[in-house]
Design an enzyme around this catalytic site. Structure first.
Site, mmCIF file in Angstrom:
data_model
loop_
_atom_site.group_PDB
_atom_site.id
_atom_site.type_symbol
_atom_site.label_atom_id
_atom_site.label_comp_id
_atom_site.label_asym_id
_atom_site.label_seq_id
_atom_site.Cartn_x
_atom_site.Cartn_y
_atom_site.Cartn_z
ATOM 1 N N VAL A 36 -11.827 -6.618 0.224
ATOM 2 C CA VAL A 36 -11.490 -5.193 0.209
ATOM 3 C C VAL A 36 -10.855 -4.847 1.541
ATOM 4 C CG1 VAL A 36 -12.398 -2.848 0.051
ATOM 5 C CG2 VAL A 36 -13.367 -4.653 -1.380
ATOM 6 N N GLY A 37 -9.707 -4.183 1.492
ATOM 7 C CA GLY A 37 -9.040 -3.762 2.722
ATOM 8 C C GLY A 37 -9.479 -2.368 3.133
ATOM 9 N N THR A 82 0.842 -1.198 0.000
ATOM 10 C CA THR A 82 0.000 0.000 0.000
ATOM 11 C C THR A 82 0.876 1.246 0.000
ATOM 12 O OG1 THR A 82 -1.613 -1.197 1.335
ATOM 13 C CG2 THR A 82 -1.836 1.188 1.278
ATOM 14 N N THR A 130 -1.177 2.000 6.396
ATOM 15 C CA THR A 130 -0.736 0.849 5.617
ATOM 16 C C THR A 130 -0.602 -0.320 6.586
ATOM 17 O OG1 THR A 130 1.625 1.347 5.900
ATOM 18 C CG2 THR A 130 0.559 2.259 3.946
ATOM 19 N N GLY A 131 -0.689 -1.523 6.054
ATOM 20 C CA GLY A 131 -0.613 -2.703 6.920
ATOM 21 C C GLY A 131 -1.934 -3.447 6.909
HETATM 22 N N1 GLY Z 1 -3.782 -1.935 3.959
HETATM 23 C C1 GLY Z 1 -4.076 -2.500 2.726
HETATM 24 C C2 GLY Z 1 -4.937 -3.685 2.800
HETATM 25 O O1 GLY Z 1 -5.069 -4.290 3.845
HETATM 26 O O2 GLY Z 1 -5.480 -4.062 1.790
#
Ligand code: GLY
Length: 375
Positions: free
Chosen positions: A251-252, A222, A273-274
């Site tokens: 979906v994140g 990300t 991010t993560g």
């Molecule tokens: N942080 C990006 C995801 O988990 O898709």
């Protein structure tokens, strides 16, 4: 319902901003740099802050912010550099695919002044999902378009069909498939993806060689970038190919407003991010921005969000024990990038040490160490 359209020239005028800052000081809110926080210009931008893999884009585009570019324009240009980089397996071209070997992208943009946003999720074969997210914001009455609809929308706006799965990511995906189980018909052990295929390749700003690409804490490639202009406007974007080998359709946090990104011209900007699921469950970016609004420094706001994530992971571990180790420390990675309207910013990490990228008047684009909660 009519949603606000972005305006190009509107701005939070400097006098209002200074008045707000003076009011905050009168209320006893923290106005001096906090421990570990990085102080930029005395007041406002230009500032860029984001994930380490945004550094290449910051080097190319920070000057545009200095020259008066709109923060969202600059943030988008920053992340597009990595989206288009075939050597970066985090995002866009060359990104790690889902369990079917398809690169599925999520992205969102937000404009702090108009408080408007757009997002796409599970979009395939489009190189710059952040630009499509911007089109959703500017050319529709919606906040998010997903899947085939997002692809068709992008194509209708002139985005070319692009094959995003490149050879290094394909080979890693096949290696993952062949090592996942000894009870299917694929023969283990798989031949490892050769060194020369991975030479010069990075994920989340780190060399691929040596990363645990197949474990529980696998990459969620990300990029986040938040931008603050000299006259106090904020904008941000987050773009991702998501969790490597994810279930198709997953979906994140990246395209979800308040989770993977959030900004408000009256408070500041933040992104994540993560592990996206953790950022969603704590509404992390929104929470960080609300803490800025309440007077916390970027560092304190980011750390407080991570403390909440820790508590939530410990509770969830009753049903999903692998979320924490024997000491109750989360086993996953999560980072937040937090930017205040006064130009202070911070990068914080739940568990793993690492770096984040920033640029301000104290120095051009550079990598700085993340503050780690569970160091
Ligand atoms: N942080 C990006 C995801 O988990 O898709």
């Amino acid at each position: 319902m009519t949603r606000l359209r972005p305006r190009s020239s509107g701005e939070l005028d400097r006098r209002s901003f200074l008045g707000l800052a003076a009011g905050a000081a009168a209320l006893g809110c923290q106005t001096s740099p906090a421990r570990g926080a990085t102080s930029a210009a005395a007041q406002g931008g230009p500032v860029l802050v984001g994930s380490a893999n945004a550094i290449a884009g910051m080097r190319l585009h920070y000057d545009e912010l200095v020259a008066g570019g709109a923060p969202l324009d600059v943030a988008i240009e920053v992340v597009k550099v990595t989206e288009a980089d075939p050597d970066d397996l985090s995002v866009g071209l060359g990104g790690l695919p889902n369990e079917d070997g398809v690169v599925q992208l999520d992205a969102a943009v937000m404009d702090g002044e108009t408080h408007n946003s757009g997002a796409v999720a599970c979009i395939e074969n489009i190189l710059h999902p952040c630009e499509v997210a911007r089109l959703v914001m500017e050319r529709t009455d919606h906040c998010m378009i997903v899947g085939r609809g997002a692809y068709d929308f992008a194509r209708a706006h002139g985005h070319p069909h692009t094959e995003l799965l490149l050879e290094p990511a394909r080979q890693l995906w096949m290696e993952w498939k062949e090592t996942m189980s000894d009870q299917d018909d694929r023969l283990p052990p798989a031949p490892k993806t050769p060194e020369h295929v991975l030479r010069g390749k990075t994920v989340d700003g780190k060399p691929v060689a040596g990363l645990d690409l197949f474990g529980a804490d696998r990459p969620t490639g990300t990029i986040h970038c938040s931008a603050l202009s000299t006259d106090g406007r904020v904008g941000c974007t987050t773009t991702t190919s998501g969790l490597a080998w994810k279930i198709p359709g997953r979906v994140g946090d990246s395209p979800i407003l308040g989770a993977g990104l959030y900004c408000d011209a009256e408070a500041g900007s933040a992104g994540a991010t993560g592990r996206g699921e953790a950022a969603i469950l704590c509404s992390g970016s929104h929470t960080a921005v609300e803490m800025l609004r309440a007077g916390k420094s970027p560092l304190d706001a980011g750390m407080e969000v991570l403390r909440r994530v820790t508590n939530q992971a410990r509770r969830a571990a009753r049903w999903q024990p692998s979320l924490v180790d024997a000491n109750g420390t989360p086993t996953f990675s999560l980072r937040f990038y937090v930017l205040g309207l006064d130009g202070r910013f911070a990068g914080v990490s739940l568990t793993a040490p690492g770096q984040y990228a920033a640029a301000d008047e104290n120095g051009g684009p550079r990598l700085l160490d993340l503050e780690v909660l569970h160091g």
